[in-house]
Design a protein around this motif. Structure first.
Motif, PDB file in Angstrom:
ATOM      1  N   PRO A 158      14.400   5.639   1.098  1.00  0.00           N
ATOM      2  CA  PRO A 158      13.295   5.550   0.137  1.00  0.00           C
ATOM      3  C   PRO A 158      12.258   4.507   0.562  1.00  0.00           C
ATOM      4  CG  PRO A 158      15.375   5.644  -1.007  1.00  0.00           C
ATOM      5  CD  PRO A 158      15.699   5.501   0.453  1.00  0.00           C
ATOM      6  N   GLY A 159      11.007   4.919   0.570  1.00  0.00           N
ATOM      7  CA  GLY A 159       9.923   4.007   0.918  1.00  0.00           C
ATOM      8  C   GLY A 159       9.770   3.725   2.392  1.00  0.00           C
ATOM      9  N   LYS A 160      10.555   4.400   3.219  1.00  0.00           N
ATOM     10  CA  LYS A 160      10.478   4.169   4.667  1.00  0.00           C
ATOM     11  C   LYS A 160      10.139   5.457   5.399  1.00  0.00           C
ATOM     12  CE  LYS A 160      13.690   0.270   4.848  1.00  0.00           C
ATOM     13  NZ  LYS A 160      14.884  -0.300   5.540  1.00  0.00           N
ATOM     14  N   GLU A 161       9.709   5.303   6.636  1.00  0.00           N
ATOM     15  CA  GLU A 161       9.402   6.467   7.456  1.00  0.00           C
ATOM     16  C   GLU A 161      10.695   7.079   8.004  1.00  0.00           C
ATOM     17  OE1 GLU A 161       4.957   5.210   9.087  1.00  0.00           O
ATOM     18  OE2 GLU A 161       6.624   5.486  10.479  1.00  0.00           O
ATOM     19  N   ARG A 162      10.609   8.349   8.332  1.00  0.00           N
ATOM     20  CA  ARG A 162      11.747   9.011   8.958  1.00  0.00           C
ATOM     21  C   ARG A 162      12.020   8.367  10.312  1.00  0.00           C
ATOM     22  NH1 ARG A 162      11.863  15.488   8.961  1.00  0.00           N
ATOM     23  NH2 ARG A 162      11.446  14.945   6.782  1.00  0.00           N
ATOM     24  N   GLU A 163      13.291   8.133  10.616  1.00  0.00           N
ATOM     25  CA  GLU A 163      13.629   7.501  11.883  1.00  0.00           C
ATOM     26  C   GLU A 163      14.702   8.293  12.619  1.00  0.00           C
ATOM     27  OE1 GLU A 163      15.224   3.578  11.272  1.00  0.00           O
ATOM     28  OE2 GLU A 163      16.992   4.306  10.205  1.00  0.00           O
ATOM     29  N   PHE A 164      14.659   8.139  13.930  1.00  0.00           N
ATOM     30  CA  PHE A 164      15.624   8.794  14.806  1.00  0.00           C
ATOM     31  C   PHE A 164      16.985   8.145  14.644  1.00  0.00           C
ATOM     32  CE2 PHE A 164      17.260  10.824  18.510  1.00  0.00           C
ATOM     33  CZ  PHE A 164      17.995   9.864  19.195  1.00  0.00           C
ATOM     34  N   VAL A 165      18.034   8.991  14.649  1.00  0.00           N
ATOM     35  CA  VAL A 165      19.405   8.485  14.581  1.00  0.00           C
ATOM     36  C   VAL A 165      20.154   8.794  15.875  1.00  0.00           C
ATOM     37  CG1 VAL A 165      21.621   8.671  13.391  1.00  0.00           C
ATOM     38  CG2 VAL A 165      19.483   8.696  12.066  1.00  0.00           C
ATOM     39  N   ALA A 166      20.173  10.063  16.250  1.00  0.00           N
ATOM     40  CA  ALA A 166      20.919  10.472  17.439  1.00  0.00           C
ATOM     41  C   ALA A 166      20.446  11.845  17.885  1.00  0.00           C
ATOM     42  CB  ALA A 166      22.415  10.508  17.157  1.00  0.00           C
ATOM     43  N   SER A 167      20.674  12.142  19.172  1.00  0.00           N
ATOM     44  CA  SER A 167      20.347  13.468  19.678  1.00  0.00           C
ATOM     45  C   SER A 167      21.351  13.853  20.745  1.00  0.00           C
ATOM     46  CB  SER A 167      18.923  13.516  20.243  1.00  0.00           C
ATOM     47  OG  SER A 167      18.810  12.718  21.398  1.00  0.00           O
ATOM     48  N   ILE A 168      21.435  15.151  20.997  1.00  0.00           N
ATOM     49  CA  ILE A 168      22.340  15.657  22.020  1.00  0.00           C
ATOM     50  C   ILE A 168      21.647  16.797  22.747  1.00  0.00           C
ATOM     51  CG2 ILE A 168      23.502  17.227  20.414  1.00  0.00           C
ATOM     52  CD1 ILE A 168      26.124  16.572  21.984  1.00  0.00           C
ATOM     53  N   SER A 169      21.746  16.775  24.068  1.00  0.00           N
ATOM     54  CA  SER A 169      21.074  17.777  24.871  1.00  0.00           C
ATOM     55  C   SER A 169      21.939  19.021  25.014  1.00  0.00           C
ATOM     56  CB  SER A 169      20.754  17.209  26.247  1.00  0.00           C
ATOM     57  OG  SER A 169      21.955  17.064  26.987  1.00  0.00           O
ATOM     58  N   TRP A 170      21.353  20.022  25.659  1.00  0.00           N
ATOM     59  CA  TRP A 170      22.092  21.261  25.854  1.00  0.00           C
ATOM     60  C   TRP A 170      23.294  21.035  26.776  1.00  0.00           C
ATOM     61  CZ3 TRP A 170      22.621  22.934  30.851  1.00  0.00           C
ATOM     62  CH2 TRP A 170      21.746  22.384  31.782  1.00  0.00           C
ATOM     63  N   SER A 171      23.217  20.000  27.620  1.00  0.00           N
ATOM     64  CA  SER A 171      24.321  19.718  28.539  1.00  0.00           C
ATOM     65  C   SER A 171      25.346  18.764  27.943  1.00  0.00           C
ATOM     66  CB  SER A 171      23.778  19.128  29.833  1.00  0.00           C
ATOM     67  OG  SER A 171      23.118  17.900  29.581  1.00  0.00           O
ATOM     68  N   GLY A 172      25.073  18.254  26.734  1.00  0.00           N
ATOM     69  CA  GLY A 172      26.026  17.367  26.075  1.00  0.00           C
ATOM     70  C   GLY A 172      25.681  15.897  26.139  1.00  0.00           C
ATOM     71  N   GLY A 173      24.612  15.543  26.849  1.00  0.00           N
ATOM     72  CA  GLY A 173      24.211  14.145  26.905  1.00  0.00           C
ATOM     73  C   GLY A 173      23.668  13.686  25.566  1.00  0.00           C
TER      74      GLY A 173
END
Length: 121
Positions: free
Chosen positions: A41-56
């Protein structure tokens, strides 16, 4: 584009765990980069985690060592295992998908509707 539906949010005490799921529909799921973002609430959306097609995988510093992103390609599903949760992890968590060479901000990226995670102290 793919359609994304998140589940698994809820209320948990500090120090507890939750596992979020994101079910994707559409073709070529295995070739997409998948990510989790959150917005408090009251904050911008932020990145948490990602995963590539190769699993990285890549993580925000604030969740390294506590959160784990994974994907089950046969199930067209990506997960976010969240351990040692803190009150500051409270947010709406969104699943996202993008293709290689694009950004999360691109109009071609896909987003889920979000799932609420609340961590009580």
């Amino acid at each position: 584009q793919v359609q994304l539906v998140e589940s698994g949010g809820g209320l948990v005490q500090a120090g507890g765990s939750l596992r979020l799921s994101c079910a994707a529909s559409g073709r070529a799921f295995s070739t997409y980069f998948m990510g989790w973002f959150r917005q408090a609430p009251g904050k911008e959306r932020e990145f948490v985690a990602s995963i590539s097609w190769s699993g990285g995988s890549t993580y925000a510093d604030s969740v390294k060592g506590r959160f784990t992103i994974s994907r089950a390609i046969p199930k067209n599903t990506v997960y976010l295992q969240m351990n040692s949760l803190k009150p500051e992890d409270t947010a709406v968590y969104y699943c996202a998908a993008r293709t290689t060479g694009t950004t999360w901000q691109a109009s071609s990226a896909s987003w889920g509707q979000g799932t609420q995670v609340t961590v009580s102290s």
